[in-house]
Design a protein around this motif. Sequence first.
Motif, PDB file in Angstrom:
ATOM      1  N   THR A   1       0.821  -1.209   0.000  1.00  0.00           N
ATOM      2  CA  THR A   1       0.000   0.000   0.000  1.00  0.00           C
ATOM      3  C   THR A   1       0.857   1.262   0.000  1.00  0.00           C
ATOM      4  OG1 THR A   1      -0.206   0.072   2.416  1.00  0.00           O
ATOM      5  CG2 THR A   1      -1.887  -1.173   1.191  1.00  0.00           C
ATOM      6  N   GLU A   2       2.127   1.163   0.363  1.00  0.00           N
ATOM      7  CA  GLU A   2       3.049   2.300   0.373  1.00  0.00           C
ATOM      8  C   GLU A   2       4.185   2.122  -0.621  1.00  0.00           C
ATOM      9  OE1 GLU A   2       2.969   5.246   2.029  1.00  0.00           O
ATOM     10  OE2 GLU A   2       0.963   4.658   2.660  1.00  0.00           O
ATOM     11  N   ALA A   3       4.749   0.941  -0.689  1.00  0.00           N
ATOM     12  CA  ALA A   3       5.897   0.661  -1.552  1.00  0.00           C
ATOM     13  C   ALA A   3       5.433   0.523  -2.999  1.00  0.00           C
ATOM     14  CB  ALA A   3       6.594  -0.619  -1.096  1.00  0.00           C
ATOM     15  N   GLY A   4       6.391   0.540  -3.897  1.00  0.00           N
ATOM     16  CA  GLY A   4       6.043   0.375  -5.296  1.00  0.00           C
ATOM     17  C   GLY A   4       7.251   0.090  -6.156  1.00  0.00           C
ATOM     18  N   LEU A   5       6.989  -0.026  -7.426  1.00  0.00           N
ATOM     19  CA  LEU A   5       8.016  -0.278  -8.427  1.00  0.00           C
ATOM     20  C   LEU A   5       8.474   1.051  -9.008  1.00  0.00           C
ATOM     21  CD1 LEU A   5       9.535  -2.350 -10.269  1.00  0.00           C
ATOM     22  CD2 LEU A   5       7.616  -2.078 -11.857  1.00  0.00           C
ATOM     23  N   ARG A   6       9.759   1.328  -8.915  1.00  0.00           N
ATOM     24  CA  ARG A   6      10.321   2.528  -9.537  1.00  0.00           C
ATOM     25  C   ARG A   6      10.772   2.150 -10.941  1.00  0.00           C
ATOM     26  NH1 ARG A   6      11.408   7.284  -8.480  1.00  0.00           N
ATOM     27  NH2 ARG A   6      11.044   6.997  -6.255  1.00  0.00           N
ATOM     28  N   LEU A   7      10.269   2.888 -11.922  1.00  0.00           N
ATOM     29  CA  LEU A   7      10.642   2.718 -13.319  1.00  0.00           C
ATOM     30  C   LEU A   7      11.416   3.962 -13.712  1.00  0.00           C
ATOM     31  CD1 LEU A   7      10.403   1.203 -16.037  1.00  0.00           C
ATOM     32  CD2 LEU A   7       8.190   2.340 -16.358  1.00  0.00           C
TER      33      LEU A   7
END
Length: 124
Positions: free
Chosen positions: A39-45
Amino acid sequence: MSTDSMDGGTAETQPEIEVTEDAAEQALSLLEGEGLDVTEAGLRLFVQQGGCAGLSYGMRFDDEPDEDDTIYEHHDLRVFVDPASLKYIEGSVLDYEDGLQAEGFHVDNPNVVSECGCGESFRT
């Protein structure tokens, strides 16, 4: 699937990055495997200098977005893109390929004018 960026922009005013359902499922599985809060983290592109054509894609997981990131959410996956990278990859689709010749994440970028022979770097 959300087509709006989480910072309030709309598809008409905000450059778009799409994520296929397969790519989102794979990334979410990997995020959870790393013990990160999806819900907070994600994938950096991002785009970086390198490769024989001049630019290459990079991806990593981040605990949270940076202040100036554009944040997209597709199929419950948060994707963070910094302003410098966005100009190179706006309009792209992030997909996950699972086949005999290639397995992994793939960026389909409409801004690419040429790619190197191995497909690892590009020029816009």
